[in-house]
Design an enzyme around this catalytic site. Structure first.
Site, short mmCIF file in Angstrom:
data_model
loop_
_atom_site.label_atom_id
_atom_site.label_comp_id
_atom_site.label_asym_id
_atom_site.label_seq_id
_atom_site.Cartn_x
_atom_site.Cartn_y
_atom_site.Cartn_z
N GLY A 130 0.82 -1.21 0.00
CA GLY A 130 0.00 0.00 0.00
C GLY A 130 0.85 1.25 0.00
O GLY A 130 2.02 1.23 -0.39
N GLY A 169 2.14 5.00 2.07
CA GLY A 169 2.36 5.56 3.39
C GLY A 169 3.72 5.18 3.96
O GLY A 169 4.52 4.50 3.31
N ILE A 218 4.75 3.21 6.43
CA ILE A 218 5.11 1.81 6.70
C ILE A 218 5.47 1.11 5.40
O ILE A 218 6.48 0.41 5.30
CB ILE A 218 3.98 1.07 7.43
CG1 ILE A 218 3.65 1.77 8.75
CG2 ILE A 218 4.37 -0.39 7.67
CD1 ILE A 218 2.44 1.20 9.48
N GLU A 247 -1.16 -2.13 -7.33
CA GLU A 247 -2.04 -1.18 -8.00
C GLU A 247 -1.43 0.20 -8.12
O GLU A 247 -1.88 1.01 -8.91
CB GLU A 247 -3.40 -1.10 -7.27
CG GLU A 247 -3.30 -0.63 -5.83
CD GLU A 247 -4.65 -0.56 -5.13
OE1 GLU A 247 -5.63 -1.15 -5.60
OE2 GLU A 247 -4.71 0.10 -4.08
N ASN A 297 -10.72 8.09 2.96
CA ASN A 297 -10.50 8.05 1.51
C ASN A 297 -11.36 7.00 0.81
O ASN A 297 -11.89 7.24 -0.24
CB ASN A 297 -9.03 7.74 1.20
CG ASN A 297 -8.08 8.74 1.82
OD1 ASN A 297 -7.23 8.39 2.62
ND2 ASN A 297 -8.24 10.00 1.47
N GLY A 336 -8.05 -0.81 -3.14
CA GLY A 336 -7.86 -2.19 -3.57
C GLY A 336 -7.42 -3.10 -2.45
O GLY A 336 -7.06 -4.25 -2.70
#
Lengths: 528, 528
Positions: free
Chosen positions: B274, B276, B278, B299, B390, B394
């Site tokens: 994802g 961010g 981390i 994605e 938000n 996905g």
């Protein structure tokens, strides 16, 4: 010998004949603490002779609690096996689905450690070695129709997780079932590779065949072969009722509208339908309905599917199991073998429930939850949010990936303490197995809510308008209006909930025996 | 002319030159109430000139609230477009993901009707015609690099839902971006058929190419072509911090153990990560780590992926978008085009996020939620259970279908009213986007909980032991012990919860500014 052929004729790999023994003689192979894998799926195709012999042994020798096993099986198996094992305190862990009063009691009282998972994930994760310390299964017990010359296992009324068990089982006991005809030719077995070597499943219609008719098996792993004449203890037929018929009528009507709008083909899309009275009513409605050349791509076929075949409306059905009733289902099927056999394919769970074919084919998924909430979250497993019934099953595999994701439920269920019953549409589901992101259409006998494209607050209003029982409508409308007002005023109202009140109906049921609360007031002292 | 080539050189289908106009001249095509579809995904590849011209028009003529549209876009787009539209009250409906302070305010105050859905479902459902009354999109606005001789649209930094928009859009406006190099050759476009005619997606590794480099477009639908020189307003780089680095270290360590146990190949499996701090730390850890020949199937690609390429550890990346920062990301990418371009493929959202390739390849899915609970249910979207940030994105596509399903979060987040912060591991998540059936491994800076194969109560204890912040550990342990005791005594304790107390920490935060409650006592008067 059996009227369906001798054991000798079923064991075509002759060198295996020397491993034939009685069920009682296999008890030596079991040690407490073992990880066991069984064939079987939704009481079909599970081993019977060996598990029952072991249960008899435990009972006779007062070994309750001293012979405990971890059971990994595709789904539920017959009560005479897993539920009896639970009665005899023979189960430590159980994955991923079960049926039976005693096993459920053991789970909810904390004696049996059950876990559930989407069935497609359970199958592959078992093959990945995710469920046991060393990734292995100590002993697999598989019911077969026959063993081929090259040691292929011809399965019986289900495929379950047998391919994955072949990957991870150290030793194998086979039960050759000569008490019924051989199912040879009905299975389509794919021995799936694990990533990164997995290949596409080239299924493009329910009837596609992409594999073999038997499961390759290493003969050196087979430690015993037992003859069995016991048949599956398939579930009794659930009668239809007015509520189920009303729900089915809403769904058939919805299909007709979708066809008229050009969003569904005239023969619909491959159907997945769960079990129970509503599913039966839907299948019954289709048998009488306007749609022809239907196909089914599902995980379990029940007696009503034979009616749909007989109606001439159903061309083909793909499933993981053929879970007919012991009577009249299986006798009817065996007596008309020629009529049904070439219209059915049985697939391993890892294929029947795989997102890949479900999404490609565009299945129409239909399942019954315990309850759903106004925003379209559904609870399929835990009554009251904490008490396990059976398990998640494949509902999520089909609902997440279907072309249309439909859940159906009566608007209320009977209650011992309220003649109106408890509502199955609640402000907030106390447990969630399927989220608002996974469901398109919710149906009760009151009506059908087509939630596609609706924002949460619009979904909630439609659910109240279309699905809630009239006795509960003003109560839930009041909650929704109040939640909207309070949350929007604070600028936190995308999906309004009031966490001090959202479970008041459930709390009132526990305390006062009814979910029909008089008002939404509540006084809380946090005792800080 | 542009340093990257003239508009004429980009429009290779010469008959379309007559449709070229200024952005302001397209305002005539917009009518309030229209359903609009845009290209774009996670601020990359979205139209800019036309949306900004329309916003200017609304602002200049005081048309706020009088020109409102329904926006269907693959994911978020730049703040200068959708957030500005929200400021100007130009958005009625918005699907399925957004970013921006004003748009989020509009959603949570009830002015904008947003809905979110798993992105792979959004893409296909848009193509099925599920989102609008007549199933159509009135007007699509697509950013392109070029138009080929046969009217193929060569996209820019993302693919989004452009193929589906071609299926359902009545009219099309193209923005040819000459302010940056053409991305021609980087896309792999599949125009997916709807069921029952959908065919397999034969992707067997991240680098598989199964389609074409441009999107077929009906030239008669194109009503305007506008030149744009504006670049994507990509997100700024998020710096790593100690917490993120600790989380990343746990994950890298976990991967090493899995490789050692033979459950993961030496080069792992295709990674999905994802966005961010981390995610950045994990990618940073991989760039320094022991694993080589990595691949990515995800994605969205961000700046840190360029570091991973530069480290020599990453062989190939597949994504829906290249969402680099405006600076230094894109300049660095364009200046080193030869180094990166043939190691990246951009796919439509319906392919990048499809369960089929994700499960076949066995992606390792890693995402950050708002919070998770002790039984492994995760909230990814609604702060406090009701306020949209938000959207789902996905995360569910990858978590449900990945080989390993990992979520990571700090154990606490900063709070204005409590110096210790609020806990991100709670007894019960107030909103659930991912269920216990979808997650394998949860990680905080405190530790990693490998929950595979664990029953709910065993999961909860491991979560408390491994993941909860020390300040919260005794509080949550007390809740769990109390819930177990009370529920098991009643025989309803498969997954114990106490519905009068499960949200007490959240209620106390609202009332007293801290989740660190002094005790679990509560007094409730149901006022019946």
């Amino acid at each position: 010998m059996s009227e369906f052929g001798t054991l000798e004729s079923r064991i075509r790999r002759k060198s295996l004949m020397k491993k034939v023994m009685k069920a009682e003689e296999t008890i030596q192979f079991f040690k407490s603490g073992m990880n066991l894998g069984w064939s079987g799926f939704t009481p079909a195709g599970y081993p019977k002779a060996v598990p029952i012999a072991l249960a008899d042994h435990v009972e006779k020798n007062n070994l309750q609690g001293k012979m405990k096993f971890n059971l990994f099986i595709g789904a539920s198996v017959g009560a005479e096996t897993e539920n009896r094992w639970a009665q005899l305190d023979m189960i430590d862990r159980r994955w991923p689905y079960q049926t039976g009063k005693d096993i459920s009691k053991g789970i909810n009282e904390g004696r049996i450690r059950m876990g559930d998972k989407h069935l497609s994930l359970f199958a592959q994760d078992l093959g990945y070695g995710f469920y046991t310390e060393n990734g292995r299964i100590d002993l697999a017990i598989i019911e077969v129709s026959a063993i081929t010359e090259d040691c292929g296992l011809v399965l019986t009324s289900s495929c379950g997780v047998v391919p994955e068990l072949m990957m991870v089982a150290d030793r194998i006991i086979l039960e050759v079932n000569t008490g019924q005809p051989s199912f040879e030719g009905m299975h389509d077995i794919v021995m799936s590779q694990n990533p990164p070597n997995r290949q596409p499943y080239l299924i493009t219609k329910a009837s596609s065949r992409i594999g073999t008719t038997s499961v390759p098996c290493d003969p050196d792993k087979i430690i015993a072969i037992v003859e069995s004449k016991r048949r599956d203890k398939g579930r009794a037929f659930t009668d239809m009722d007015d509520t189920s018929e009303a729900i089915a009528a809403h769904i058939i009507d919805f299909f007709s509208n979708e066809v008229a709008k050009g969003r569904l083909p005239k023969n619909l899309l491959p159907l997945q339908s769960g079990v129970g009275s509503i599913a039966n009513a839907v299948v019954g409605g289709l048998a009488k309905g306007p749609f022809k050349n239907l196909t089914v791509y599902t995980e379990v076929l029940q007696d009503t599917m034979l009616d749909l075949f007989d109606s001439g409306k159903l061309d083909f059905a793909s499933s993981c199991s053929l879970s007919l009733s012991e009577s009249p289902g299986f006798p009817r099927f065996f007596d008309n073998w020629e009529k049904y056999a070439d219209k059915i394919v049985l697939r391993p769970l890892s294929i029947s429930n795989a997102p890949e074919p479900i999404r490609r084919l565009g299945c129409i998924a239909m399942n019954t939850p315990v309850e759903f909430d106004i925003y379209a979250h559904a609870n399929s497993t835990l009554v009251g949010g904490t008490r396990m019934i059976n398990g998640l099953g494949g509902s999520g595999d089909f609902l997440r990936n279907g072309f249309l994701k439909i859940m159906h439920s009566p608007s209320t269920r009977p209650s011992k303490t309220d003649p109106i019953g408890i509502t199955c549409v609640v402000p907030k589901a106390p447990h969630i197995d399927h989220t608002e992101h996974d469901l398109d259409v919710l149906v009760t006998e009151q009506g059908l809510a087509d939630l596609r494209g609706l924002a949460p607050k619009d979904r909630a209003q439609m659910m109240i308008d279309k699905c809630v029982h009239p006795e509960y409508k003003p109560i839930i409308q009041e909650y929704f209006d109040m939640a909207k007002k309070e949350c929007l005023a604070k600028g936190i109202g995308h999906e309004p909930q009031l966490f001090d009140r959202c479970f008041k109906m459930q709390q009132n049921l526990a305390k006062n025996g009814t979910m029909r609360i008089k008002n939404w007031d509540i006084k809380i002292d946090l005792c800080e």
